[in-house]
Design an enzyme around this catalytic site. Structure first.
Site, PDB file in Angstrom:
ATOM      1  N   GLU A 115     -10.940 -14.981  -5.924  1.00  0.00           N
ATOM      2  CA  GLU A 115      -9.852 -15.174  -4.400  1.00  0.00           C
ATOM      3  C   GLU A 115     -10.756 -15.452  -3.571  1.00  0.00           C
ATOM      4  O   GLU A 115     -11.459 -15.752  -3.221  1.00  0.00           O
ATOM      5  CB  GLU A 115     -10.213 -13.723  -3.778  1.00  0.00           C
ATOM      6  CG  GLU A 115      -8.797 -12.599  -4.757  1.00  0.00           C
ATOM      7  CD  GLU A 115      -9.445 -11.844  -5.319  1.00  0.00           C
ATOM      8  OE1 GLU A 115     -11.015 -11.923  -5.278  1.00  0.00           O
ATOM      9  OE2 GLU A 115      -9.367 -11.336  -6.882  1.00  0.00           O
ATOM     10  N   TYR A 142     -12.675 -25.413  -6.946  1.00  0.00           N
ATOM     11  CA  TYR A 142     -11.803 -24.416  -8.152  1.00  0.00           C
ATOM     12  C   TYR A 142     -10.768 -25.247  -8.990  1.00  0.00           C
ATOM     13  O   TYR A 142     -10.329 -25.349 -10.107  1.00  0.00           O
ATOM     14  CB  TYR A 142     -11.510 -23.057  -7.335  1.00  0.00           C
ATOM     15  CG  TYR A 142     -12.418 -22.239  -6.827  1.00  0.00           C
ATOM     16  CD1 TYR A 142     -13.152 -22.115  -7.261  1.00  0.00           C
ATOM     17  CD2 TYR A 142     -12.105 -21.566  -5.681  1.00  0.00           C
ATOM     18  CE1 TYR A 142     -14.979 -21.855  -6.662  1.00  0.00           C
ATOM     19  CE2 TYR A 142     -13.145 -20.631  -5.041  1.00  0.00           C
ATOM     20  CZ  TYR A 142     -13.972 -21.252  -5.678  1.00  0.00           C
ATOM     21  OH  TYR A 142     -15.180 -19.843  -4.662  1.00  0.00           O
TER      22      TYR A 142
HETATM   23  C1  COA Z   1     -18.062 -23.877  -2.298  1.00  0.00           C
HETATM   24  C2  COA Z   1     -19.465 -24.298  -2.058  1.00  0.00           C
HETATM   25  C3  COA Z   1     -20.125 -23.254  -2.940  1.00  0.00           C
HETATM   26  C4  COA Z   1     -19.263 -25.523  -3.191  1.00  0.00           C
HETATM   27  O1  COA Z   1     -20.693 -25.813  -3.503  1.00  0.00           O
HETATM   28  P1  COA Z   1     -21.336 -27.735  -3.508  1.00  0.00           P
HETATM   29  O2  COA Z   1     -22.483 -27.162  -3.641  1.00  0.00           O
HETATM   30  O3  COA Z   1     -21.077 -27.839  -1.974  1.00  0.00           O
HETATM   31  O4  COA Z   1     -20.159 -28.563  -3.947  1.00  0.00           O
HETATM   32  P2  COA Z   1     -20.169 -29.664  -4.926  1.00  0.00           P
HETATM   33  O5  COA Z   1     -21.151 -30.217  -4.471  1.00  0.00           O
HETATM   34  O6  COA Z   1     -20.465 -28.931  -6.492  1.00  0.00           O
HETATM   35  O7  COA Z   1     -19.157 -30.272  -5.123  1.00  0.00           O
HETATM   36  C5  COA Z   1     -18.311 -29.743  -5.610  1.00  0.00           C
HETATM   37  C6  COA Z   1     -16.331 -30.312  -5.381  1.00  0.00           C
HETATM   38  O8  COA Z   1     -15.910 -29.245  -4.546  1.00  0.00           O
HETATM   39  C7  COA Z   1     -15.537 -30.331  -3.243  1.00  0.00           C
HETATM   40  N1  COA Z   1     -16.164 -30.473  -2.562  1.00  0.00           N
HETATM   41  C8  COA Z   1     -17.460 -30.410  -2.025  1.00  0.00           C
HETATM   42  N2  COA Z   1     -18.013 -31.043  -0.734  1.00  0.00           N
HETATM   43  C9  COA Z   1     -16.816 -30.934  -0.124  1.00  0.00           C
HETATM   44  C10 COA Z   1     -16.666 -31.225   1.060  1.00  0.00           C
HETATM   45  N3  COA Z   1     -17.337 -31.690   2.203  1.00  0.00           N
HETATM   46  N4  COA Z   1     -15.310 -32.062   1.323  1.00  0.00           N
HETATM   47  C11 COA Z   1     -13.868 -31.653   0.175  1.00  0.00           C
HETATM   48  N5  COA Z   1     -14.565 -31.198  -1.311  1.00  0.00           N
HETATM   49  C12 COA Z   1     -15.695 -31.051  -1.070  1.00  0.00           C
HETATM   50  C13 COA Z   1     -14.857 -31.557  -4.119  1.00  0.00           C
HETATM   51  O9  COA Z   1     -14.440 -30.917  -5.044  1.00  0.00           O
HETATM   52  C14 COA Z   1     -16.258 -31.227  -5.313  1.00  0.00           C
HETATM   53  O10 COA Z   1     -15.684 -31.999  -5.643  1.00  0.00           O
HETATM   54  P3  COA Z   1     -16.459 -33.736  -6.151  1.00  0.00           P
HETATM   55  O11 COA Z   1     -17.957 -33.823  -5.745  1.00  0.00           O
HETATM   56  O12 COA Z   1     -16.410 -34.250  -7.356  1.00  0.00           O
HETATM   57  O13 COA Z   1     -15.491 -34.394  -5.063  1.00  0.00           O
HETATM   58  C15 COA Z   1     -20.118 -24.895  -0.992  1.00  0.00           C
HETATM   59  O14 COA Z   1     -19.347 -24.944   0.330  1.00  0.00           O
HETATM   60  C16 COA Z   1     -20.035 -23.356  -0.307  1.00  0.00           C
HETATM   61  O15 COA Z   1     -21.725 -22.494  -0.543  1.00  0.00           O
HETATM   62  N6  COA Z   1     -19.748 -22.459   1.121  1.00  0.00           N
HETATM   63  C17 COA Z   1     -19.810 -21.515   1.281  1.00  0.00           C
HETATM   64  C18 COA Z   1     -19.608 -20.550   0.992  1.00  0.00           C
HETATM   65  C19 COA Z   1     -18.391 -20.488   0.148  1.00  0.00           C
HETATM   66  O16 COA Z   1     -16.949 -20.689   1.192  1.00  0.00           O
HETATM   67  N7  COA Z   1     -18.255 -19.941  -1.049  1.00  0.00           N
HETATM   68  C20 COA Z   1     -16.962 -20.184  -1.934  1.00  0.00           C
HETATM   69  C21 COA Z   1     -16.337 -18.955  -1.514  1.00  0.00           C
HETATM   70  S1  COA Z   1     -14.771 -18.104  -2.571  1.00  0.00           S
END
Ligand code: COA
Length: 163
Positions: free
Chosen positions: A112, A124
């Site tokens: 979710e 995702y």
């Molecule tokens: C969601 C989360 C886990 C992603 O982790 P992250 O280490 O920043 O993500 P990554 O660097 O591995 O990026 C993976 C993909 O996420 C997306 N993404 C990452 N940063 C982004 C941004 N600023 N804007 C849009 N998409 C983004 C892209 O699809 C990216 O792929 P790409 O690098 O090939 O474009 C992180 O933002 C987080 O901890 N957020 C707060 C907690 C949360 O919301 N968790 C999810 C609950 S459902």
């Protein structure tokens, strides 16, 4: 002679009780309505697949929690410390959770996510999840409740070899 290998960054390993202070601190900074220390502790006690991503020196920079039951897996939580985001860490953690789900030979994996979380939704989608529905009023929100987007991915096992 025994070679002592320093962990290379980033390293993924199972979460331990000793990690929970750090994990709960990342969680509290990541969400407006965070899981508590006790919820993570319950996940460990329940045997959910709970993994942390660490940098050299052992500091935790992210984590993920997966439950597996009856041929299905559920991503319960994934988060990366704010100063480590956008560097592939979230993707690494999710890939490990997907590997674990495959190892358990689940047929389907669910999660979710808040519709107001486009970063997570993009990650995702990129990994192969599709939106399959909504759970109305699922999450607490600043002004009332927010729906959850339900996403799923089919993880059919490989065809058995021909006899
Ligand atoms: C969601 C989360 C886990 C992603 O982790 P992250 O280490 O920043 O993500 P990554 O660097 O591995 O990026 C993976 C993909 O996420 C997306 N993404 C990452 N940063 C982004 C941004 N600023 N804007 C849009 N998409 C983004 C892209 O699809 C990216 O792929 P790409 O690098 O090939 O474009 C992180 O933002 C987080 O901890 N957020 C707060 C907690 C949360 O919301 N968790 C999810 C609950 S459902």
């Amino acid at each position: 002679m025994v070679a002592v290998l320093k962990p290379t960054y980033p390293a993924l390993r199972p979460m331990r009780v000793e990690d929970l202070e750090q994990v709960a601190a990342i969680e509290a900074a990541a969400y407006e309505f965070p899981w508590t220390f006790g919820i993570f502790n319950d996940c460990l006690r329940a045997g959910y697949a709970s993994w942390v991503l660490t940098r050299t020196g052992g500091e935790i920079v992210g984590y993920g929690v997966l439950s597996v039951a009856a041929g299905e897996a559920h991503v319960l939580n994934v988060a990366v410390a704010a100063d480590e985001r956008g560097q592939g860490q979230g993707r690494r953690i999710m890939s490990r959770l997907l590997d674990l789900a495959r190892w358990h030979r689940v047929e389907r994996i669910f999660l979710e996510v808040r519709p107001s979380n486009p970063v997570a939704i993009r990650l995702y989608h990129d990994l192969g999840f599709n939106e399959i529905g909504r759970r109305p009023n699922y999450y607490p929100a600043r002004h009332g409740r927010e729906d959850a987007l339900v996403m799923a991915m089919e993880m059919l096992p490989p065809e058995p070899p021909l006899a």
